[in-house]
Design an enzyme around this catalytic site. Structure first.
Site, PDB file in Angstrom:
ATOM      1  N   ASN A  10      18.439  33.067  60.545  1.00 53.29           N
ATOM      2  CA  ASN A  10      19.731  31.839  61.400  1.00 53.29           C
ATOM      3  C   ASN A  10      20.277  31.670  60.336  1.00 53.29           C
ATOM      4  OD1 ASN A  10      20.056  29.479  62.848  1.00 53.29           O
ATOM      5  ND2 ASN A  10      17.697  29.049  62.465  1.00 53.29           N
ATOM      6  N   LYS A  12      22.589  29.434  62.161  1.00 55.95           N
ATOM      7  CA  LYS A  12      23.023  27.721  62.389  1.00 55.95           C
ATOM      8  C   LYS A  12      24.260  28.695  62.516  1.00 55.95           C
ATOM      9  CE  LYS A  12      18.732  26.518  59.921  1.00 55.95           C
ATOM     10  NZ  LYS A  12      17.910  24.863  59.605  1.00 55.95           N
ATOM     11  N   HIS A  96      13.968  25.786  67.918  1.00 56.10           N
ATOM     12  CA  HIS A  96      13.923  25.307  66.399  1.00 56.10           C
ATOM     13  C   HIS A  96      14.005  24.340  66.100  1.00 56.10           C
ATOM     14  CE1 HIS A  96      15.673  24.356  62.244  1.00 56.10           C
ATOM     15  NE2 HIS A  96      15.964  25.772  62.383  1.00 56.10           N
ATOM     16  N   GLU A  98      15.646  21.457  65.240  1.00 59.12           N
ATOM     17  CA  GLU A  98      16.967  21.261  65.065  1.00 59.12           C
ATOM     18  C   GLU A  98      17.191  20.969  66.272  1.00 59.12           C
ATOM     19  OE1 GLU A  98      18.889  23.417  63.031  1.00 59.12           O
ATOM     20  OE2 GLU A  98      17.958  23.348  60.949  1.00 59.12           O
ATOM     21  N   GLU A 168       7.901  26.287  60.949  1.00 60.40           N
ATOM     22  CA  GLU A 168       8.641  26.332  60.087  1.00 60.40           C
ATOM     23  C   GLU A 168       8.041  24.264  59.629  1.00 60.40           C
ATOM     24  OE1 GLU A 168      12.415  28.146  60.460  1.00 60.40           O
ATOM     25  OE2 GLU A 168      12.304  26.834  62.081  1.00 60.40           O
ATOM     26  N   GLY A 174      15.913  23.086  55.176  1.00 63.27           N
ATOM     27  CA  GLY A 174      17.084  23.144  54.326  1.00 63.27           C
ATOM     28  C   GLY A 174      16.662  21.878  53.342  1.00 63.27           C
ATOM     29  N   SER A 214      13.169  26.528  53.476  1.00 64.92           N
ATOM     30  CA  SER A 214      13.369  26.713  52.378  1.00 64.92           C
ATOM     31  C   SER A 214      13.119  27.263  51.793  1.00 64.92           C
ATOM     32  CB  SER A 214      13.326  26.087  50.865  1.00 64.92           C
ATOM     33  OG  SER A 214      14.103  24.531  51.377  1.00 64.92           O
TER      34      SER A 214
HETATM   35  P1  PGA Z   1      15.841  26.857  55.795  1.00 67.63           P
HETATM   36  O1  PGA Z   1      15.942  27.044  57.358  1.00 67.63           O
HETATM   37  O2  PGA Z   1      15.378  28.348  54.969  1.00 67.63           O
HETATM   38  O3  PGA Z   1      17.026  26.924  55.570  1.00 67.63           O
HETATM   39  O4  PGA Z   1      15.041  25.885  54.687  1.00 67.63           O
HETATM   40  C1  PGA Z   1      15.205  27.538  57.760  1.00 67.63           C
HETATM   41  C2  PGA Z   1      15.068  27.598  59.353  1.00 67.63           C
HETATM   42  O5  PGA Z   1      15.519  25.994  59.460  1.00 67.63           O
HETATM   43  O6  PGA Z   1      15.522  28.277  59.908  1.00 67.63           O
END
Ligand code: PGA
Length: 253
Positions: A10, A12, A96, A98, A168, A174, A214
């Site tokens: 992903n 982003k 997601h 976010e 998640e 992140g 992560s």
């Molecule tokens: P990350 O993000 O691997 O940077 O923690 C995962 C995601 O948001 O899909």
């Protein structure tokens, strides 16, 4: 039931067209010949056509990170499922954390998007996950069940089989904090039990449930060795070919 693990990047809001071309070419080379794992990337909307054409005939799938549920209309700034299939993508990430936290998407909206994606032959990835406060209040399972029940509302078992669920935990995205394999497995097992309630045991056994938060080359194999973890949705580590390919290789053979 054996499920092929699925590792999805992903991206982003990262990568220009030139950077997209470089990354997909490097990835294609780096994971060439790795078996027993599926790989996919979700670039930003602006780079989808570039990624699709660069990966034509290759085994890496291309998808979008979001979509509007309508086919067309006066929705300034939005992208429809018709536009996504027109560009040639095969899947779309929906709900997601976010999108939920920053852009105010609620469970019912995510459900409408999932149904719309299926109606347009786009494979939905339905994301779910609890915040740190919800975990500390022992609400993890209730939150994830609520998100999935609304996200999967009105879908029959036949269509559900192609859906990818991405668990998640928000506190692990992140942050460098990863759920332990045992913590993640416990939630994945609960998710599969819910899928069995909704769609029956054989459909639930066929559905892939990714872990996200992560994931890195160094922790991927241990997470994926858990019985109900069928791959990863990878943010930060998907922006670099070596680290994303390292995850794919750690899981494949
Ligand atoms: P990350 O993000 O691997 O940077 O923690 C995962 C995601 O948001 O899909």
């Amino acid at each position: 039931m054996s499920r092929t693990p699925l590792i999805t990047g992903n991206w982003k809001m990262h990568k220009t067209l030139a950077a997209t071309r470089t990354l997909v070419a490097e990835l294609d080379t780096a994971i060439d010949g790795v078996a027993g794992v599926d790989a996919a990337v979700a670039p930003p909307f602006t780079a989808l056509e570039t990624a699709v054409s660069a990966l034509q005939g290759k085994s890496i799938a291309v998808g979008a990170q979001n979509m509007n549920e309508a086919e067309e209309g006066a929705f300034t700034g939005e992208i429809s499922p018709v536009m996504l299939t027109d560009v040639g993508v095969s899947f779309v990430i929906l709900g997601h954390s976010e999108r939920r936290a920053i852009f105010g998407e609620d469970d019912e909206l995510v459900g409408r998007k999932v149904r719309s994606a299926l109606a347009h032959d786009l494979q939905p990835y339905l994301c779910c996950g609890e915040t740190r406060e919800q975990r500390e209040a022992n609400e993890t399972i209730a939150v994830v069940r609520r998100q999935l029940q609304a996200g999967l509302d009105g879908i029959d078992a036949h269509r559900a089989a192609g859906i990818v669920v991405a668990y998640e935990p928000v506190w692990a995205i992140g942050t460098g904090l990863t759920a332990t394999p045992e913590q993640a497995q416990a939630v994945h097992a609960d998710i599969r039990a819910l899928l069995a309630e909704l769609f029956g045991g054989s459909t639930a056994a066929a559905m892939r449930i990714q872990y996200g938060g992560s994931v890195k080359p160094g922790n991927a194999a241990e997470l994926m060795s858990q019985p109900d973890i069928d791959g990863a949705l990878v943010g930060g580590a998907s922006l670099d070919a070596d680290s994303f390919a390292g995850i794919v290789r750690a899981v494949g053979s």
